[in-house]
Design an enzyme around this catalytic site. Structure first.
Site, mmCIF file in Angstrom:
data_model
loop_
_atom_site.group_PDB
_atom_site.id
_atom_site.type_symbol
_atom_site.label_atom_id
_atom_site.label_comp_id
_atom_site.label_asym_id
_atom_site.label_seq_id
_atom_site.Cartn_x
_atom_site.Cartn_y
_atom_site.Cartn_z
ATOM 1 N N ASP A 173 0.858 -1.192 0.000
ATOM 2 C CA ASP A 173 0.000 0.000 0.000
ATOM 3 C C ASP A 173 0.891 1.238 0.000
ATOM 4 O OD1 ASP A 173 -2.352 -1.430 0.025
ATOM 5 O OD2 ASP A 173 -2.551 -1.396 2.205
ATOM 6 N N ASP A 217 -7.082 -1.365 -4.748
ATOM 7 C CA ASP A 217 -8.149 -0.951 -3.826
ATOM 8 C C ASP A 217 -9.018 0.134 -4.451
ATOM 9 O OD1 ASP A 217 -7.111 -2.674 -1.912
ATOM 10 O OD2 ASP A 217 -5.850 -1.121 -1.015
#
Length: 221
Positions: A130, A146
């Site tokens: 991330d 995402d």
């Protein structure tokens, strides 16, 4: 071309669109993650647009947006189930909108699933990369996969609300069905009435045509 052949042709186009969308999302996600791992310092904030957009490279063992960090195996199984379900239902898709939406969802699920399968610390337990931080919008850190998952879910809900089905047809609401029936009945009534007459005139004309011809009886005598 028969209707069955036409439906098959549309189905092939929809599946191709779904596959293309999924490949684009997976490729973008994995390429950017590779660049992040190679060039961004781990755990350090890199301002891009002030506090509106920042890069913060972290490894997430949980779900999207760093939720449930101790359930990596569970989310690996869930991601795999989503991928299989989309592939199974792909042959039923005739709508290009649904094809693109499910393609984005498939690509997002695959992007994070690849991390969980092949990144450290091991198969099925890998940590997802991330790096996108938008503090003004949410405290969580996320990635391209995402983002596409969220966008696809928003469009998914819109398609359901608008009544767009997987086969490309539209679901007719009760209000629309009632209005259509009323319009059909009004059209049928107008067609039964002569241009210069009325409903009563039309009824009289039908009764007159149904009455036996008296002249036939007089000729017989």
């Amino acid at each position: 071309m028969s209707q069955q052949d036409q439906r098959a042709k549309v189905s092939v186009r929809a599946i191709a669109a779904l596959a293309f969308a999924a490949v684009v999302v997976v490729a973008a996600d994995q390429v950017v993650k590779a660049l992040v791992v190679a060039h961004l310092p781990y755990g350090q904030v890199v301002p891009v647009l002030g506090r509106a957009l920042q890069f913060l490279y972290v490894r997430n063992p949980g779900a999207a947006f760093s939720f449930a960090v101790n359930m990596t195996w569970v989310f690996s199984i869930v991601s795999a189930a989503v991928v299989v379900a989309i592939i199974v239902f792909a042959r039923r898709i005739r709508s290009m909108w649904w094809a693109i939406v499910l393609g984005m969802l498939l690509g997002g699920a695959l992007g994070n699933l690849l991390d969980r399968l092949f990144r450290e610390p091991g198969f099925g337990r890998g940590h997802v990369v991330d790096f996108i931080s938008t503090p003004w919008m949410m405290p969580a850190i996320y990635n391209i996969a995402d983002a596409f998952i969220c966008v696809s879910m928003v469009v998914f809900v819109l398609l359901v609300i608008l009544g767009v089905n997987l086969d490309g047809t539209r679901t007719v609401s009760d209000k629309q069905r009632t209005a259509s029936q009323e319009a059909h009945d009004a059209s049928a009534t107008d067609a039964a009435v002569p241009e210069s007459g009325s409903v009563t005139d039309a009824a009289d004309a039908r009764r007159a045509s149904a009455r036996p011809d008296d002249s036939l009886g007089h000729d017989a005598t």
